[in-house]
Design an enzyme around this catalytic site. Structure first.
Site, PDB file in Angstrom:
ATOM      1  N   THR A   1      -7.120  -2.963  -7.636  1.00 55.69           N
ATOM      2  CA  THR A   1      -6.838  -3.293  -6.245  1.00 55.69           C
ATOM      3  C   THR A   1      -7.526  -4.574  -5.805  1.00 55.69           C
ATOM      4  O   THR A   1      -8.658  -4.845  -6.179  1.00 55.69           O
ATOM      5  CB  THR A   1      -7.220  -2.146  -5.293  1.00 55.69           C
ATOM      6  OG1 THR A   1      -6.428  -1.021  -5.615  1.00 55.69           O
ATOM      7  CG2 THR A   1      -6.976  -2.498  -3.847  1.00 55.69           C
TER       8      THR A   1
ATOM      9  N   THR B   1     -10.784   5.471  -5.249  1.00 51.93           N
ATOM     10  CA  THR B   1      -9.953   6.613  -5.631  1.00 51.93           C
ATOM     11  C   THR B   1      -8.966   6.881  -4.489  1.00 51.93           C
ATOM     12  O   THR B   1      -9.297   7.545  -3.502  1.00 51.93           O
ATOM     13  CB  THR B   1     -10.844   7.834  -5.882  1.00 51.93           C
ATOM     14  OG1 THR B   1     -11.788   7.927  -4.817  1.00 51.93           O
ATOM     15  CG2 THR B   1     -11.627   7.679  -7.181  1.00 51.93           C
ATOM     16  N   GLY B   2      -7.781   6.345  -4.640  1.00 52.63           N
ATOM     17  CA  GLY B   2      -6.809   6.277  -3.555  1.00 52.63           C
ATOM     18  C   GLY B   2      -6.546   7.582  -2.824  1.00 52.63           C
ATOM     19  O   GLY B   2      -6.426   7.614  -1.597  1.00 52.63           O
TER      20      GLY B   2
ATOM     21  N   THR C   1     -10.759  -0.220  -1.555  1.00 52.21           N
ATOM     22  CA  THR C   1     -10.491  -0.035  -2.979  1.00 52.21           C
ATOM     23  C   THR C   1     -11.240   1.193  -3.464  1.00 52.21           C
ATOM     24  O   THR C   1     -12.383   1.407  -3.074  1.00 52.21           O
ATOM     25  CB  THR C   1     -10.910  -1.251  -3.828  1.00 52.21           C
ATOM     26  OG1 THR C   1     -10.841  -0.891  -5.218  1.00 52.21           O
ATOM     27  CG2 THR C   1     -12.316  -1.718  -3.513  1.00 52.21           C
TER      28      THR C   1
ATOM     29  N   ARG D   1       3.844   7.784  -8.254  1.00 52.43           N
ATOM     30  CA  ARG D   1       2.603   8.038  -7.506  1.00 52.43           C
ATOM     31  C   ARG D   1       2.303   6.833  -6.598  1.00 52.43           C
ATOM     32  O   ARG D   1       2.391   5.685  -6.999  1.00 52.43           O
ATOM     33  CB  ARG D   1       1.449   8.254  -8.486  1.00 52.43           C
ATOM     34  CG  ARG D   1       0.062   8.435  -7.845  1.00 52.43           C
ATOM     35  CD  ARG D   1      -0.697   7.129  -7.712  1.00 52.43           C
ATOM     36  NE  ARG D   1      -2.075   7.336  -7.257  1.00 52.43           N
ATOM     37  CZ  ARG D   1      -2.873   6.348  -6.903  1.00 52.43           C
ATOM     38  NH1 ARG D   1      -2.465   5.103  -6.941  1.00 52.43           N
ATOM     39  NH2 ARG D   1      -4.095   6.597  -6.500  1.00 52.43           N
ATOM     40  N   VAL D   2       1.973   7.125  -5.367  1.00 55.87           N
ATOM     41  CA  VAL D   2       1.587   6.054  -4.447  1.00 55.87           C
ATOM     42  C   VAL D   2       0.172   6.350  -3.973  1.00 55.87           C
ATOM     43  O   VAL D   2      -0.148   7.487  -3.629  1.00 55.87           O
ATOM     44  CB  VAL D   2       2.550   5.989  -3.240  1.00 55.87           C
ATOM     45  CG1 VAL D   2       2.087   4.929  -2.248  1.00 55.87           C
ATOM     46  CG2 VAL D   2       3.970   5.682  -3.713  1.00 55.87           C
ATOM     47  N   GLY D   3      -0.679   5.329  -3.964  1.00 62.94           N
ATOM     48  CA  GLY D   3      -2.062   5.507  -3.523  1.00 62.94           C
ATOM     49  C   GLY D   3      -2.259   5.047  -2.089  1.00 62.94           C
ATOM     50  O   GLY D   3      -1.318   4.978  -1.301  1.00 62.94           O
ATOM     51  N   ASP D   4      -3.489   4.707  -1.779  1.00 60.67           N
ATOM     52  CA  ASP D   4      -3.837   4.326  -0.405  1.00 60.67           C
ATOM     53  C   ASP D   4      -3.452   2.893  -0.065  1.00 60.67           C
ATOM     54  O   ASP D   4      -3.223   2.568   1.105  1.00 60.67           O
ATOM     55  CB  ASP D   4      -5.343   4.512  -0.174  1.00 60.67           C
ATOM     56  CG  ASP D   4      -6.181   3.661  -1.137  1.00 60.67           C
ATOM     57  OD1 ASP D   4      -5.743   3.473  -2.289  1.00 60.67           O
ATOM     58  OD2 ASP D   4      -7.254   3.190  -0.735  1.00 60.67           O
TER      59      ASP D   4
END
Ligand code: ASP
Length: 325
Positions: free
Chosen positions: A192, A245-246, A243, A220-223
């Site tokens: 990130t 662990t989403g 940045t 999968r989509v993170g933050d």
């Protein structure tokens, strides 16, 4: 009244061990960070908007193979690349985001176009690419996102259980296969990128972009592309890019929480950011960090990991860059 403009950037947080990083690699990271800070600072020095400065800084971070975004993005479990990005303008509270794009060269530019040219805030996958194509943005063959370092990292991650947090050499070391002795070079594993800025007109903005987590499940989509989780900006409070662990940053609405603490309980930028990163995220094992600026020009760059590639530059001053605690 004119404010002293400032820009801050990050290139990911995690277990960056001094012992595992060569002097040469360290020099490369510092040079990349300060070159990009210079570019962002120039936009601000010319009277450009915070929105333009963060977009440009993140575009350059995406083009740099050292970082997990754009060109240097990590591999999914399917051996592909799915990129996410977001941008938010603190002056108007307008935002734009894309997720799961596979062929857009600079996802942050797509996010910026969404902010400017769409009534919507977020597009995903094929719809995001159709929008980017209609906007005339540059497309690349998916092989553009293949870098050897990320490929080796992925091959190793596939031997482990589940996804490998892009952040953590220790994660790999702890889960590596019997007989496999060399943990992944931590200098190659972080994820990130992001930028936050305050311009001379008193406006703030934030942008975040990522390839996500190595070996993540497709889709999968993170933050990073989620407004409020990985990116937030409001002139009344601050601009934040995260940045880490989403999933935990999503559950904590980490970026928005910094702003909300300032707005609702009168916390300073530093106190709010510190509370989110050092107290709230660790409660659910959230690891990582964030960068934030407020409309007074305060800057804070907290992280709860070993390191975070980071730096900031005030217009007219030499950029400051750092990696470790
Ligand atoms: N937050 C990013 C994600 O979960 C990864 C990172 O920051 O390294 O996609």
């Amino acid at each position: 009244m004119k404010t002293t403009a400032v820009i801050a950037i990050h290139g990911g947080a995690g277990t960056i061990l001094r012992t595992a990083m060569s002097t040469e690699a360290e020099t490369q990271y510092h040079a990349a960070l300060s070159g990009i800070l210079h570019a962002g600072e120039r936009v601000l020095a010319d009277g450009g908007s915070a929105l333009d400065a963060v977009t440009e800084a993140v575009r350059l971070l995406e083009d740099c193979p050292l970082f997990n975004a754009g060109h240097g993005a990590v591999f999914t479990a399917a051996g592909t690349h799915e990129l996410d990005a977001s941008v938010m303008d603190g002056a108007t509270l307008e935002a734009g985001a894309v997720c799961c794009v596979t062929r857009v060269k600079n996802p942050v530019l797509a996010a910026r176009r969404v902010l400017e040219h769409s009534e919507h805030v977020m597009f995903t996958a094929a719809g995001a690419e159709a929008f980017a194509a209609a906007q005339g943005l540059e497309f690349v063959d998916p092989s553009y996102f293949h870098t050897d370092a990320r490929y080796r990292q992925w091959l190793k991650a596939r031997g482990t259980e589940g996804t490998m947090l892009d952040h953590d050499a220790a994660t790999f070391a702890a889960t590596r296969l019997p007989g496999e002795h060399d943990p992944i070079d931590p200098s190659k594993k972080f994820g990130t990128v992001g930028a936050v800025a305050l311009d001379m007109h008193g406006h703030v903005a934030a942008a975040t972009s990522t390839g996500g987590i190595t070996n993540k499940q497709a889709g999968r989509v993170g933050d990073a592309p989620l407004i409020g989780a990985g990116c937030y900006a409001n002139d009344a409070t601050c601009a934040v890019s995260t940045t880490g662990t989403g999933e935990m940053f999503m559950r904590m609405l980490a970026a928005y929480d910094v702003s909300a603490q300032m707005e609702y309980r009168g916390a300073t930028l530093e106190a709010a950011a510190h509370d989110v990163v050092m107290t709230r995220l660790p409660r659910i094992d959230g690891r990582g960090g964030l960068i934030a600026v407020d409309a007074k020009g305060n800057v804070t760059l907290p992280f709860n990991t070993e390191g975070m590639y980071r730096g900031f530059a005030r217009v007219g001053e030499t950029p400051v860059t750092a990696i470790y605690r």
